[in-house]
Design a protein around this motif. Structure first.
Motif, mmCIF file in Angstrom:
data_model
loop_
_atom_site.group_PDB
_atom_site.id
_atom_site.type_symbol
_atom_site.label_atom_id
_atom_site.label_comp_id
_atom_site.label_asym_id
_atom_site.label_seq_id
_atom_site.Cartn_x
_atom_site.Cartn_y
_atom_site.Cartn_z
ATOM 1 N N UNK A 1 0.946 -0.967 0.077
ATOM 2 C CA UNK A 1 0.119 -0.016 0.033
ATOM 3 C C UNK A 1 0.789 1.323 -0.079
ATOM 4 N N UNK A 2 2.197 1.167 0.856
ATOM 5 C CA UNK A 2 2.723 2.474 1.024
ATOM 6 C C UNK A 2 3.655 2.567 -0.392
ATOM 7 N N UNK A 3 4.088 1.508 -0.867
ATOM 8 C CA UNK A 3 4.779 1.446 -2.218
ATOM 9 C C UNK A 3 4.019 2.055 -3.292
ATOM 10 N N UNK A 4 2.404 1.954 -3.472
ATOM 11 C CA UNK A 4 1.484 2.220 -4.456
ATOM 12 C C UNK A 4 1.454 3.836 -4.103
ATOM 13 N N UNK A 5 1.641 4.341 -3.008
ATOM 14 C CA UNK A 5 1.292 5.626 -2.886
ATOM 15 C C UNK A 5 2.614 6.424 -3.199
ATOM 16 N N UNK A 6 3.881 5.921 -3.158
ATOM 17 C CA UNK A 6 5.039 6.494 -3.816
ATOM 18 C C UNK A 6 4.973 6.728 -5.058
ATOM 19 N N UNK A 7 5.655 7.890 -5.417
ATOM 20 C CA UNK A 7 5.595 8.437 -7.001
ATOM 21 C C UNK A 7 6.451 7.369 -7.803
ATOM 22 N N UNK A 8 7.266 6.471 -7.294
ATOM 23 C CA UNK A 8 8.071 5.484 -8.107
ATOM 24 C C UNK A 8 9.017 6.201 -9.127
ATOM 25 N N UNK A 9 9.589 7.138 -8.390
ATOM 26 C CA UNK A 9 10.734 7.871 -9.108
ATOM 27 C C UNK A 9 12.104 7.150 -8.918
ATOM 28 N N UNK B 1 9.239 -0.594 2.451
ATOM 29 C CA UNK B 1 9.502 -1.555 3.506
ATOM 30 C C UNK B 1 9.961 -0.813 4.819
ATOM 31 N N UNK B 2 10.951 0.131 4.684
ATOM 32 C CA UNK B 2 11.516 0.586 5.849
ATOM 33 C C UNK B 2 10.329 1.374 6.529
ATOM 34 N N UNK B 3 9.621 2.180 5.985
ATOM 35 C CA UNK B 3 8.357 2.834 6.582
ATOM 36 C C UNK B 3 7.331 2.035 7.358
ATOM 37 N N UNK B 4 7.050 0.740 6.625
ATOM 38 C CA UNK B 4 6.215 -0.349 7.019
ATOM 39 C C UNK B 4 6.718 -0.739 8.479
ATOM 40 N N UNK B 5 8.098 -1.093 8.426
ATOM 41 C CA UNK B 5 8.998 -1.543 9.759
ATOM 42 C C UNK B 5 9.137 -0.503 10.635
ATOM 43 N N UNK B 6 8.724 0.569 10.387
ATOM 44 C CA UNK B 6 8.921 1.618 11.545
ATOM 45 C C UNK B 6 10.607 2.379 11.223
ATOM 46 N N UNK B 7 11.115 1.846 10.184
ATOM 47 C CA UNK B 7 12.660 2.309 10.251
ATOM 48 C C UNK B 7 12.877 3.638 9.531
ATOM 49 N N UNK B 8 11.839 4.219 8.923
ATOM 50 C CA UNK B 8 11.847 5.469 8.200
ATOM 51 C C UNK B 8 10.968 6.267 8.576
ATOM 52 N N UNK B 9 11.093 7.571 8.364
ATOM 53 C CA UNK B 9 9.958 8.541 8.754
ATOM 54 C C UNK B 9 8.991 8.336 7.586
ATOM 55 N N UNK B 10 7.764 8.989 7.778
ATOM 56 C CA UNK B 10 6.908 8.881 6.784
ATOM 57 C C UNK B 10 6.907 10.043 5.878
ATOM 58 N N UNK B 11 7.751 11.074 6.252
ATOM 59 C CA UNK B 11 7.828 12.227 5.564
ATOM 60 C C UNK B 11 9.063 12.233 4.778
ATOM 61 N N UNK B 12 9.757 11.033 4.526
ATOM 62 C CA UNK B 12 11.058 10.884 4.115
ATOM 63 C C UNK B 12 11.180 10.897 2.557
ATOM 64 N N UNK B 13 10.044 11.041 1.849
ATOM 65 C CA UNK B 13 10.088 11.028 0.407
ATOM 66 C C UNK B 13 9.957 12.608 0.120
ATOM 67 N N UNK B 14 11.045 13.136 -0.354
ATOM 68 C CA UNK B 14 10.820 14.537 -0.647
ATOM 69 C C UNK B 14 10.195 14.766 -2.026
#
Length: 281
Positions: free
Chosen positions: A39-47, A62-75
């Protein structure tokens, strides 16, 4: 004939048994994937630009889903993508500060004095290895490595020899920051209007001799707004742009070389400055 039939039946039976075994092994040994990853992958711009610090959008998901990355980490995705990811994870979306790439150099072909011709590979990194073609050893090398690496076509080389940022296309992916061998690009909040347009650490006289737009460490800007600007290693440094009040800007922009000032000025102001320079010249 009987021997052939026996062989066919035997191979069919073995194939069936192996198939059953594989199905059993798949069901027993398969690793259940968190549905939120997809679901998170589909929400990303796939750049797949790597601006998030991961190998691609899938790795970031994967990192976001595991809590290893911030949800606002995609500039690249910005506020919209952050909100969507936060909604998927069932958390409150954090604030997203939009940033843009800014060039800290005004060493145009005309402003920065030549040192000599360059004959070699037409890249900034190659030119940097031999010191470049300009007398300033801190300024832009004019070969456009930053333009070539930008995956969003947000940079182009201007007529004056410097890269120009298209603010509508820039996603703050940071590719240009990594590409510049002289660290002339930085990512800044769009709300930051005052920038130091120089990286030279030479003393004032040497900087002025190499480039007429260089910071000469005169200290006018630091005296005008000491709470936000200091002088370090012969160059002005903005410590907190939010502390620069509008009434201080005219004093700051008395810089004799325009090495510090606003990114955007109206046409009338620019024309007046050009006339002033011509009169002084």
């Amino acid at each position: 004939m009987t021997e052939i039939l026996i062989s066919i039946i035997t191979m069919t039976a073995l194939g069936f048994l192996f198939s059953v075994g594989l199905v059993f092994a798949y069901k027993k040994l398969k690793v259940e994937e968190d549905p939120k990853i997809e679901q998170v992958s589909e929400a990303l711009p796939q750049a797949n630009c790597g601006a998030c610090g991961y190998a691609g959008c899938r790795a970031f998901a994967e990192a976001v889903a595991k809590g290893e990355a911030e949800v606002n980490g995609c500039p690249v995705g910005g506020e919209d993508v952050t909100s969507e990811i936060a909604n998927i994870l069932g958390i409150e979306a954090p604030e997203v500060v939009k940033q843009l790439a800014r060039l800290h150099c005004r060493g145009t072909h005309e402003a920065a004095k030549d040192k000599g011709p360059y004959i070699g590979i037409s890249t900034c990194h190659a030119a940097h290895l031999i010191g470049g073609t300009k007398q300033c050893s801190f300024g832009c090398l004019h070969s456009g490595d930053c333009v070539r690496v930008c995956p969003f076509d947000a940079l182009h080389m201007g007529e004056e020899g410097l890269p120009v940022v298209d603010e509508d296309k820039c996603t703050a992916c940071g590719k240009c920051v990594d590409a510049c061998p002289r660290n002339l690009f930085e990512l800044h909040p769009v709300s930051q209007e005052i920038i130091v347009f120089c990286r030279s650490l030479d003393r004032g006289a040497a900087s002025r001799k190499a480039c007429k737009n260089a910071c000469i460490a005169c200290g006018i800007c630091a005296r005008a707004c000491p709470e936000a600007i200091v002088m370090e290693n012969n160059i002005a440094v903005i410590t907190d742009y939010k502390k620069i009040s509008p009434d201080k800007i005219p004093e700051i922009e008395k810089c004799p070389t325009d090495a510090i000032g606003r990114l955007h000025k109206d046409t009338n102001e620019e024309e007046k400055e050009e006339e002033k320079k011509e009169d002084e010249g």
